[in-house]
Write a protein that holds these residues in place. Sequence first.
Motif, PDB file in Angstrom:
ATOM      1  N   ASP A   1     -11.017  32.184  12.561  1.00 14.93           N
ATOM      2  CA  ASP A   1     -11.697  30.889  12.623  1.00 14.93           C
ATOM      3  C   ASP A   1     -10.805  29.812  13.216  1.00 14.93           C
ATOM      4  OD1 ASP A   1      -9.904  30.430  10.542  1.00 14.93           O
ATOM      5  OD2 ASP A   1     -11.418  29.634   9.180  1.00 14.93           O
ATOM      6  N   GLY A   2      -9.662  30.178  13.780  1.00 10.08           N
ATOM      7  CA  GLY A   2      -8.767  29.188  14.375  1.00 10.08           C
ATOM      8  C   GLY A   2      -7.862  28.500  13.384  1.00 10.08           C
ATOM      9  N   THR A   3      -7.771  29.014  12.150  1.00 10.20           N
ATOM     10  CA  THR A   3      -6.912  28.412  11.126  1.00 10.20           C
ATOM     11  C   THR A   3      -5.739  29.345  10.843  1.00 10.20           C
ATOM     12  OG1 THR A   3      -8.786  27.315  10.092  1.00 10.20           O
ATOM     13  CG2 THR A   3      -6.802  27.541   8.760  1.00 10.20           C
ATOM     14  N   TRP A   4      -4.539  28.795  10.886  1.00 10.33           N
ATOM     15  CA  TRP A   4      -3.322  29.530  10.566  1.00 10.33           C
ATOM     16  C   TRP A   4      -2.859  29.078   9.194  1.00 10.33           C
ATOM     17  CZ3 TRP A   4      -1.746  33.232  13.903  1.00 10.33           C
ATOM     18  CH2 TRP A   4      -2.302  33.199  15.172  1.00 10.33           C
ATOM     19  N   ARG A   5      -2.561  30.016   8.302  1.00  9.36           N
ATOM     20  CA  ARG A   5      -2.102  29.694   6.955  1.00  9.36           C
ATOM     21  C   ARG A   5      -0.637  30.103   6.835  1.00  9.36           C
ATOM     22  NH1 ARG A   5      -6.554  28.023   4.765  1.00  9.36           N
ATOM     23  NH2 ARG A   5      -8.547  28.923   5.359  1.00  9.36           N
ATOM     24  N   ILE A   6       0.188  29.136   6.440  1.00  9.69           N
ATOM     25  CA  ILE A   6       1.635  29.337   6.382  1.00  9.69           C
ATOM     26  C   ILE A   6       2.139  28.876   5.025  1.00  9.69           C
ATOM     27  CG2 ILE A   6       3.845  28.779   7.453  1.00  9.69           C
ATOM     28  CD1 ILE A   6       2.240  27.968   9.970  1.00  9.69           C
ATOM     29  N   LYS A   7       3.040  29.636   4.452  1.00  7.42           N
ATOM     30  CA  LYS A   7       3.655  29.252   3.187  1.00  7.42           C
ATOM     31  C   LYS A   7       4.710  28.177   3.451  1.00  7.42           C
ATOM     32  CE  LYS A   7       6.041  31.173  -0.788  1.00  7.42           C
ATOM     33  NZ  LYS A   7       6.589  32.374  -1.416  1.00  7.42           N
ATOM     34  N   ALA A   8       4.760  27.145   2.629  1.00  3.33           N
ATOM     35  CA  ALA A   8       5.752  26.076   2.782  1.00  3.33           C
ATOM     36  C   ALA A   8       7.155  26.665   2.731  1.00  3.33           C
ATOM     37  CB  ALA A   8       5.574  25.028   1.689  1.00  3.33           C
ATOM     38  N   GLY A   9       8.004  26.253   3.648  1.00  2.57           N
ATOM     39  CA  GLY A   9       9.378  26.730   3.728  1.00  2.57           C
ATOM     40  C   GLY A   9       9.549  27.955   4.605  1.00  2.57           C
ATOM     41  N   ALA A  10       8.446  28.565   5.024  1.00  2.77           N
ATOM     42  CA  ALA A  10       8.528  29.776   5.849  1.00  2.77           C
ATOM     43  C   ALA A  10       8.895  29.428   7.285  1.00  2.77           C
ATOM     44  CB  ALA A  10       7.195  30.514   5.826  1.00  2.77           C
ATOM     45  N   GLN A  11       9.589  30.365   7.921  1.00  2.00           N
ATOM     46  CA  GLN A  11       9.862  30.240   9.353  1.00  2.00           C
ATOM     47  C   GLN A  11       8.829  31.079  10.090  1.00  2.00           C
ATOM     48  OE1 GLN A  11      13.928  31.407  10.063  1.00  2.00           O
ATOM     49  NE2 GLN A  11      14.683  29.349   9.642  1.00  2.00           N
ATOM     50  N   VAL A  12       8.266  30.522  11.155  1.00  8.06           N
ATOM     51  CA  VAL A  12       7.263  31.222  11.955  1.00  8.06           C
ATOM     52  C   VAL A  12       7.709  31.231  13.411  1.00  8.06           C
ATOM     53  CG1 VAL A  12       5.316  30.726  10.437  1.00  8.06           C
ATOM     54  CG2 VAL A  12       5.887  29.120  12.230  1.00  8.06           C
ATOM     55  N   ARG A  13       7.441  32.331  14.090  1.00  8.66           N
ATOM     56  CA  ARG A  13       7.720  32.402  15.519  1.00  8.66           C
ATOM     57  C   ARG A  13       6.431  32.063  16.243  1.00  8.66           C
ATOM     58  NH1 ARG A  13      11.657  33.763  18.728  1.00  8.66           N
ATOM     59  NH2 ARG A  13      12.846  34.687  17.037  1.00  8.66           N
ATOM     60  N   VAL A  14       6.484  31.035  17.065  1.00 14.36           N
ATOM     61  CA  VAL A  14       5.341  30.610  17.874  1.00 14.36           C
ATOM     62  C   VAL A  14       5.472  31.323  19.216  1.00 14.36           C
ATOM     63  CG1 VAL A  14       4.182  28.657  18.955  1.00 14.36           C
ATOM     64  CG2 VAL A  14       5.283  28.384  16.712  1.00 14.36           C
ATOM     65  N   ARG A  15       4.432  32.046  19.613  1.00 16.21           N
ATOM     66  CA  ARG A  15       4.434  32.784  20.880  1.00 16.21           C
ATOM     67  C   ARG A  15       3.340  32.230  21.782  1.00 16.21           C
ATOM     68  NH1 ARG A  15       7.494  37.295  19.962  1.00 16.21           N
ATOM     69  NH2 ARG A  15       7.512  38.036  17.825  1.00 16.21           N
ATOM     70  N   LEU A  16       3.737  31.909  23.009  1.00 18.86           N
ATOM     71  CA  LEU A  16       2.802  31.393  24.005  1.00 18.86           C
ATOM     72  C   LEU A  16       2.812  32.321  25.209  1.00 18.86           C
ATOM     73  CD1 LEU A  16       4.058  27.706  23.917  1.00 18.86           C
ATOM     74  CD2 LEU A  16       2.114  28.644  22.680  1.00 18.86           C
ATOM     75  N   THR A  17       1.649  32.516  25.798  1.00 19.58           N
ATOM     76  CA  THR A  17       1.532  33.297  27.027  1.00 19.58           C
ATOM     77  C   THR A  17       0.843  32.431  28.063  1.00 19.58           C
ATOM     78  OG1 THR A  17       1.379  35.361  25.786  1.00 19.58           O
ATOM     79  CG2 THR A  17       0.614  35.408  28.055  1.00 19.58           C
ATOM     80  N   MET A  18       1.467  32.325  29.228  1.00 19.12           N
ATOM     81  CA  MET A  18       0.927  31.517  30.328  1.00 19.12           C
ATOM     82  C   MET A  18       0.679  32.439  31.514  1.00 19.12           C
ATOM     83  SD  MET A  18       2.689  28.240  32.218  1.00 19.12           S
ATOM     84  CE  MET A  18       4.165  29.131  32.636  1.00 19.12           C
ATOM     85  N   VAL A  19      -0.478  32.303  32.150  1.00 24.86           N
ATOM     86  CA  VAL A  19      -0.823  33.115  33.307  1.00 24.86           C
ATOM     87  C   VAL A  19      -0.895  32.216  34.532  1.00 24.86           C
ATOM     88  CG1 VAL A  19      -2.548  34.625  34.350  1.00 24.86           C
ATOM     89  CG2 VAL A  19      -2.108  34.745  31.891  1.00 24.86           C
ATOM     90  N   ALA A  20      -0.106  32.552  35.543  1.00 27.42           N
ATOM     91  CA  ALA A  20      -0.172  31.857  36.839  1.00 27.42           C
ATOM     92  C   ALA A  20      -0.900  32.801  37.793  1.00 27.42           C
ATOM     93  CB  ALA A  20       1.229  31.536  37.345  1.00 27.42           C
ATOM     94  N   GLU A  21      -2.092  32.413  38.214  1.00 27.69           N
ATOM     95  CA  GLU A  21      -2.886  33.287  39.073  1.00 27.69           C
ATOM     96  C   GLU A  21      -2.375  33.331  40.505  1.00 27.69           C
ATOM     97  OE1 GLU A  21      -6.946  32.156  38.552  1.00 27.69           O
ATOM     98  OE2 GLU A  21      -6.987  32.934  36.502  1.00 27.69           O
ATOM     99  N   SER A  22      -1.571  32.357  40.876  1.00 29.66           N
ATOM    100  CA  SER A  22      -0.932  32.356  42.187  1.00 29.66           C
ATOM    101  C   SER A  22       0.413  31.651  42.057  1.00 29.66           C
ATOM    102  CB  SER A  22      -1.819  31.665  43.232  1.00 29.66           C
ATOM    103  OG  SER A  22      -2.011  30.316  42.885  1.00 29.66           O
TER     104      SER A  22
END
Length: 135
Positions: A1-22
């Motif tokens: 549903d687009g909601t991320w649940r994180i425990k307070a004090g936790a470390q999370v790795r944020v991963r992004l993917t970018m596509v360049a079509e040209s």
Amino acid sequence: DGTWRIKAGAQVRVRLTMVAESQRTHVALVDPLPAGLEILNPSLATSADEPEDPDVDQQGGDIWWPWYPTWFDHQNQRDDRAEAFATFLAAGTYDYSYVATATTPGSFVTPPTRAEEIYAPETFGRAATDRVVIA
């Protein structure tokens, strides 16, 4: 549903993917942080070391070209966003990640990540808006 649940004090790795079509030049990837998260910046003397990424080969690293270890030339890790800049990008898919700590409990809106050619802002892309719940 687009909601991320994180425990307070936790470390999370944020991963992004970018596509360049040209091929693109002077590209900026900007990922605004939701309130409640703080980027762990390992280049600061008072920050803890960033944990190893289990999805990246630690021997060879995440190699884009043999003579340059990342696809971006420069990155900024600010208190409200992470930024990566590249002078030249060939067509392809590019990954970017960083570690953040959940510091403040609450429900927060995550602004959309965006990528654009700095000198041609009509060439851009953006992600969806998500919600982050820190408990």
